[in-house]
Design an enzyme around this catalytic site. Sequence first.
Site, PDB file in Angstrom:
ATOM      1  N   CYS A  22      31.988  37.165  50.291  1.00 51.22           N
ATOM      2  CA  CYS A  22      33.264  37.809  50.793  1.00 51.22           C
ATOM      3  C   CYS A  22      34.338  37.991  49.776  1.00 51.22           C
ATOM      4  O   CYS A  22      34.478  36.780  48.942  1.00 51.22           O
ATOM      5  CB  CYS A  22      33.783  36.714  51.903  1.00 51.22           C
ATOM      6  SG  CYS A  22      35.587  36.963  52.531  1.00 51.22           S
ATOM      7  N   CYS A  30      35.285  45.013  50.070  1.00 48.59           N
ATOM      8  CA  CYS A  30      35.070  44.161  51.106  1.00 48.59           C
ATOM      9  C   CYS A  30      33.550  44.417  51.568  1.00 48.59           C
ATOM     10  O   CYS A  30      33.219  45.217  51.764  1.00 48.59           O
ATOM     11  CB  CYS A  30      36.023  44.520  52.341  1.00 48.59           C
ATOM     12  SG  CYS A  30      35.649  43.359  53.833  1.00 48.59           S
TER      13      CYS A  30
HETATM   14  N1  DGL Z   1      34.006  40.581  54.227  1.00 46.84           N
HETATM   15  C1  DGL Z   1      35.159  40.134  53.676  1.00 46.84           C
HETATM   16  C2  DGL Z   1      35.756  40.483  52.267  1.00 46.84           C
HETATM   17  O1  DGL Z   1      34.408  40.928  51.763  1.00 46.84           O
HETATM   18  C3  DGL Z   1      36.243  39.472  54.654  1.00 46.84           C
HETATM   19  C4  DGL Z   1      37.132  40.433  55.213  1.00 46.84           C
HETATM   20  C5  DGL Z   1      37.944  39.754  56.378  1.00 46.84           C
HETATM   21  O2  DGL Z   1      37.740  38.497  56.882  1.00 46.84           O
HETATM   22  O3  DGL Z   1      39.226  40.329  56.449  1.00 46.84           O
HETATM   23  O4  DGL Z   1      36.745  40.640  52.022  1.00 46.84           O
END
Ligand code: DGL
Length: 252
Positions: free
Chosen positions: A72, A182
């Site tokens: 993440c 993301c």
């Molecule tokens: N998958 C996420 C990232 O890479 C999280 C995004 C989120 O929860 O807003 O930032």
Amino acid sequence: MTTTIGVFDSGAGGLSVLRELLKAIPDARYIYYSDNANCPYGDKSPEFVTQRACAIAELLMEKGAQLIVVACNTATAAAISTLRARYTIPFVGMEPAVKPAALGTESGVIGVLATAGTLKGSLYLDTKQKYTSDVKIIEGVGRGFVELVESGDLSSAKAEQICRTALQPLLDAGADRIVLGCTHYPFLLPTLKKLASGYNVTFIDPAPAVASRAAQLLGIQPAAGNEKAAQPQVELLSSGDIGPLKRNYLLI
Ligand code: DGL
């Protein structure tokens, strides 16, 4: 002994990283934790995200994780230094792939799609300062992207509209490299590519580099075959609804 790798994200997005881990280190045992009850992280405070990251890391370590991949970007931005300072096992975070984008661009314009939390974080700001002195960088927040992926809507007319809103300004500015900052966004890649057809643009996903780094830290040569194990050992856990995780797992 089989190596146990913990992987976590605010939701199902980190499965785009697990996909690459399963190819690079097919023999490991994986525990994937989705913090679905607190998803999305993008607009939450760094303090809150750090508190969640520590709680999840402790749970993964109790279950035997010997290395944790913070799949993440938002949690990496908020919490990676705290995780590394507080615990002894290695942590691999998401790197904003600004360097390969800056090195590869021919138009001199690169785009970055990420959450607000990632774009405000010092990891991204430092990387940007280091590698983009002679390229123009256009940033866009993928508003609504995480919700689309969690709800399983990857290609409807609504999904296209939400993707277009974030993507079009980057295309209009002449970006020929767009960083997916993301881990949810690679699930929307078919729609993003469709919207970008007619433009000379390459999307960059840092997940393969993150998987290689995990292998390196474990002293494992990444598997050459680029194939998942026939029966990967993956345990899926969620703080909330596990449905999105199970559904997206079938896509990787
Ligand atoms: N998958 C996420 C990232 O890479 C999280 C995004 C989120 O929860 O807003 O930032």
